[in-house]
Design a protein around this motif. Structure first.
Motif, PDB file in Angstrom:
ATOM      1  N   GLY A   1       0.800  -1.234   0.000  1.00  0.00           N
ATOM      2  CA  GLY A   1       0.000   0.000   0.000  1.00  0.00           C
ATOM      3  C   GLY A   1       0.822   1.266   0.000  1.00  0.00           C
ATOM      4  O   GLY A   1       0.263   2.358  -0.130  1.00  0.00           O
ATOM      5  N   ASP A   2       2.132   1.141   0.130  1.00  0.00           N
ATOM      6  CA  ASP A   2       2.982   2.336   0.089  1.00  0.00           C
ATOM      7  C   ASP A   2       3.291   2.754  -1.338  1.00  0.00           C
ATOM      8  O   ASP A   2       3.903   3.796  -1.562  1.00  0.00           O
ATOM      9  CB  ASP A   2       4.298   2.090   0.840  1.00  0.00           C
ATOM     10  CG  ASP A   2       4.081   1.813   2.315  1.00  0.00           C
ATOM     11  OD1 ASP A   2       4.917   1.106   2.909  1.00  0.00           O
ATOM     12  OD2 ASP A   2       3.072   2.307   2.870  1.00  0.00           O
ATOM     13  N   SER A   3       2.883   1.937  -2.307  1.00  0.00           N
ATOM     14  CA  SER A   3       3.071   2.302  -3.711  1.00  0.00           C
ATOM     15  C   SER A   3       2.305   3.585  -3.985  1.00  0.00           C
ATOM     16  O   SER A   3       1.090   3.669  -3.752  1.00  0.00           O
ATOM     17  CB  SER A   3       2.549   1.190  -4.622  1.00  0.00           C
ATOM     18  OG  SER A   3       3.324   0.021  -4.485  1.00  0.00           O
ATOM     19  N   ALA A   4       3.015   4.585  -4.456  1.00  0.00           N
ATOM     20  CA  ALA A   4       2.393   5.903  -4.614  1.00  0.00           C
ATOM     21  C   ALA A   4       3.364   6.837  -5.319  1.00  0.00           C
ATOM     22  O   ALA A   4       4.530   6.508  -5.520  1.00  0.00           O
ATOM     23  CB  ALA A   4       2.025   6.487  -3.242  1.00  0.00           C
ATOM     24  N   LEU A   5       2.847   8.004  -5.641  1.00  0.00           N
ATOM     25  CA  LEU A   5       3.685   9.112  -6.088  1.00  0.00           C
ATOM     26  C   LEU A   5       3.935   9.989  -4.869  1.00  0.00           C
ATOM     27  O   LEU A   5       2.992  10.459  -4.237  1.00  0.00           O
ATOM     28  CB  LEU A   5       2.986   9.904  -7.190  1.00  0.00           C
ATOM     29  CG  LEU A   5       3.762  11.093  -7.772  1.00  0.00           C
ATOM     30  CD1 LEU A   5       5.000  10.621  -8.524  1.00  0.00           C
ATOM     31  CD2 LEU A   5       2.865  11.917  -8.699  1.00  0.00           C
ATOM     32  N   TYR A   6       5.185  10.194  -4.531  1.00  0.00           N
ATOM     33  CA  TYR A   6       5.533  11.025  -3.375  1.00  0.00           C
ATOM     34  C   TYR A   6       5.987  12.384  -3.890  1.00  0.00           C
ATOM     35  O   TYR A   6       6.965  12.493  -4.631  1.00  0.00           O
ATOM     36  CB  TYR A   6       6.601  10.351  -2.524  1.00  0.00           C
ATOM     37  CG  TYR A   6       6.041   9.144  -1.814  1.00  0.00           C
ATOM     38  CD1 TYR A   6       6.049   7.898  -2.426  1.00  0.00           C
ATOM     39  CD2 TYR A   6       5.442   9.274  -0.568  1.00  0.00           C
ATOM     40  CE1 TYR A   6       5.496   6.788  -1.793  1.00  0.00           C
ATOM     41  CE2 TYR A   6       4.888   8.179   0.073  1.00  0.00           C
ATOM     42  CZ  TYR A   6       4.909   6.941  -0.553  1.00  0.00           C
ATOM     43  OH  TYR A   6       4.335   5.854   0.075  1.00  0.00           O
ATOM     44  N   LEU A   7       5.257  13.397  -3.483  1.00  0.00           N
ATOM     45  CA  LEU A   7       5.493  14.747  -3.967  1.00  0.00           C
ATOM     46  C   LEU A   7       6.077  15.609  -2.869  1.00  0.00           C
ATOM     47  O   LEU A   7       5.609  15.602  -1.733  1.00  0.00           O
ATOM     48  CB  LEU A   7       4.177  15.364  -4.453  1.00  0.00           C
ATOM     49  CG  LEU A   7       3.586  14.751  -5.721  1.00  0.00           C
ATOM     50  CD1 LEU A   7       2.124  15.132  -5.867  1.00  0.00           C
ATOM     51  CD2 LEU A   7       4.363  15.214  -6.944  1.00  0.00           C
ATOM     52  N   CYS A   8       7.084  16.335  -3.239  1.00  0.00           N
ATOM     53  CA  CYS A   8       7.709  17.293  -2.346  1.00  0.00           C
ATOM     54  C   CYS A   8       7.341  18.685  -2.845  1.00  0.00           C
ATOM     55  O   CYS A   8       7.229  18.924  -4.052  1.00  0.00           O
ATOM     56  CB  CYS A   8       9.223  17.084  -2.373  1.00  0.00           C
ATOM     57  SG  CYS A   8      10.182  18.400  -1.643  1.00  0.00           S
ATOM     58  N   ALA A   9       7.144  19.597  -1.920  1.00  0.00           N
ATOM     59  CA  ALA A   9       6.832  20.977  -2.290  1.00  0.00           C
ATOM     60  C   ALA A   9       7.608  21.914  -1.381  1.00  0.00           C
ATOM     61  O   ALA A   9       7.785  21.641  -0.195  1.00  0.00           O
ATOM     62  CB  ALA A   9       5.335  21.248  -2.157  1.00  0.00           C
ATOM     63  N   SER A  10       8.059  23.010  -1.932  1.00  0.00           N
ATOM     64  CA  SER A  10       8.742  23.997  -1.100  1.00  0.00           C
ATOM     65  C   SER A  10       7.999  25.323  -1.154  1.00  0.00           C
ATOM     66  O   SER A  10       7.218  25.578  -2.083  1.00  0.00           O
ATOM     67  CB  SER A  10      10.202  24.166  -1.538  1.00  0.00           C
ATOM     68  OG  SER A  10      10.317  24.847  -2.767  1.00  0.00           O
ATOM     69  N   SER A  11       8.229  26.132  -0.160  1.00  0.00           N
ATOM     70  CA  SER A  11       7.572  27.439  -0.116  1.00  0.00           C
ATOM     71  C   SER A  11       8.381  28.395   0.747  1.00  0.00           C
ATOM     72  O   SER A  11       9.182  27.985   1.577  1.00  0.00           O
ATOM     73  CB  SER A  11       6.146  27.318   0.440  1.00  0.00           C
ATOM     74  OG  SER A  11       6.183  26.927   1.791  1.00  0.00           O
ATOM     75  N   VAL A  12       8.128  29.685   0.520  1.00  0.00           N
ATOM     76  CA  VAL A  12       8.630  30.687   1.455  1.00  0.00           C
ATOM     77  C   VAL A  12       7.538  30.887   2.489  1.00  0.00           C
ATOM     78  O   VAL A  12       6.365  30.643   2.222  1.00  0.00           O
ATOM     79  CB  VAL A  12       8.935  32.025   0.743  1.00  0.00           C
ATOM     80  CG1 VAL A  12      10.107  31.856  -0.195  1.00  0.00           C
ATOM     81  CG2 VAL A  12       7.734  32.530  -0.012  1.00  0.00           C
ATOM     82  N   THR A  13       7.906  31.268   3.665  1.00  0.00           N
ATOM     83  CA  THR A  13       6.893  31.529   4.680  1.00  0.00           C
ATOM     84  C   THR A  13       6.195  32.827   4.318  1.00  0.00           C
ATOM     85  O   THR A  13       6.797  33.750   3.779  1.00  0.00           O
ATOM     86  CB  THR A  13       7.513  31.648   6.067  1.00  0.00           C
ATOM     87  OG1 THR A  13       8.560  32.616   6.013  1.00  0.00           O
ATOM     88  CG2 THR A  13       8.098  30.325   6.498  1.00  0.00           C
ATOM     89  N   GLY A  14       4.922  32.850   4.548  1.00  0.00           N
ATOM     90  CA  GLY A  14       4.172  34.042   4.185  1.00  0.00           C
ATOM     91  C   GLY A  14       2.697  33.732   4.162  1.00  0.00           C
ATOM     92  O   GLY A  14       2.272  32.609   4.375  1.00  0.00           O
ATOM     93  N   GLN A  15       1.896  34.735   3.870  1.00  0.00           N
ATOM     94  CA  GLN A  15       0.460  34.577   3.979  1.00  0.00           C
ATOM     95  C   GLN A  15      -0.101  33.522   3.030  1.00  0.00           C
ATOM     96  O   GLN A  15      -0.842  32.639   3.419  1.00  0.00           O
ATOM     97  CB  GLN A  15      -0.222  35.921   3.709  1.00  0.00           C
ATOM     98  CG  GLN A  15       0.043  36.958   4.787  1.00  0.00           C
ATOM     99  CD  GLN A  15      -0.580  36.571   6.107  1.00  0.00           C
ATOM    100  OE1 GLN A  15      -1.659  36.002   6.156  1.00  0.00           O
ATOM    101  NE2 GLN A  15       0.117  36.838   7.192  1.00  0.00           N
TER     102      GLN A  15
END
Lengths: 115, 113
Positions: free
Chosen positions: B84-98
């Motif tokens: 069940g761990d078969s999946a697409l693992y997505l990483c995302a980055s961001s700057v802190t802010g509203q």
């Protein structure tokens, strides 16, 4: 917990307008987002709207927000075959105690554009 | 400006093995989030790191872990892999802010046999 609902499929003819709808349950949502995912790719941000706005327009994209009904829509004008993709609605609620935010996503609407 | 880079893009493991996925955020982005995408459950939040600290964690078992380095690069690890761990693992980055706009990588597609 928070929930975001979208219809799963939408089919339109090239040149027509597409309207993708989304409902959410979290009344504390501050921002709402639309992301696009093409096959084999990650999520691409299309646009977002602050919860105190009713509408936002960005070229062919128009976002409408009805905060009272917790309803968000994305209208794509003059839909092209290149718009065929999965579109995700997401909402950002209040931060956790550590100041962290997470997005809650809908299951996505697969848009098929017929030439 | 380079985007979010995830490696490897594809990998195949067998049950019981462990896997490490890597994410390099956009330069200047200090927050890194991880999401799991499956056909059945959709996109689910795994965890978020900021300045080498895990600030938030989703509802996943302890087999899922992560860390962030001083250069903001992040890794996630899944031990004792299940089908069940078969999946697409997505990483995302961001700057802190509203708006906290997340910029996603292309993902790492994990298949567990």
């Amino acid at each position: 917990g928070e929930d975001v609902e979208q219809s799963l499929f939408l089919s339109v003819r090239e040149g027509d307008s597409s309207v993708i709808n989304c409902t959410y349950t979290d009344s504390s949502s501050t921002y709402l987002y639309w992301y696009k995912q093409e096959p084999g790719a990650g999520l691409q941000l299309l646009t977002y709207i602050f919860s105190n706005m009713d509408m936002k327009q960005d070229q062919r994209l128009t976002v409408l927000l009805n905060k009272k009904d917790k309803h968000l829509s994305l209208r794509i004008a003059d839909t092209q075959t290149g718009d065929s993709a999965i579109y995700f609605c997401a909402e950002k609620g209040l931060p956790s105690g550590a100041g962290s935010y997470q997005l809650t996503f809908g299951k996505g609407t697969k848009l098929s554009v017929i030439p | 400006k380079a985007g979010v880079t995830q490696t490897p893009r594809y990998l195949i493991k067998t049950r019981g093995q462990q896997v490490t996925l890597s994410c390099s955020p956009i330069s200047g982005h200090r927050s890194v989030s991880w999401y799991q995408q499956t056909p059945g459950q959709g996109l689910q939040f795994l965890f978020e790191y900021f300045s080498e600290t895990q600030r938030n964690k989703g509802n996943f078992p302890g087999r899922f872990s992560g860390r962030q380095f001083s250069n903001s690069r992040s890794e996630m690890n899944v031990s004792t892999l299940e089908l069940g761990d078969s999946a697409l693992y997505l990483c995302a980055s961001s700057v802190t802010g509203q708006a906290n706009v997340l910029t996603f990588g292309a993902g790492s597609r994990l298949t567990v046999l």
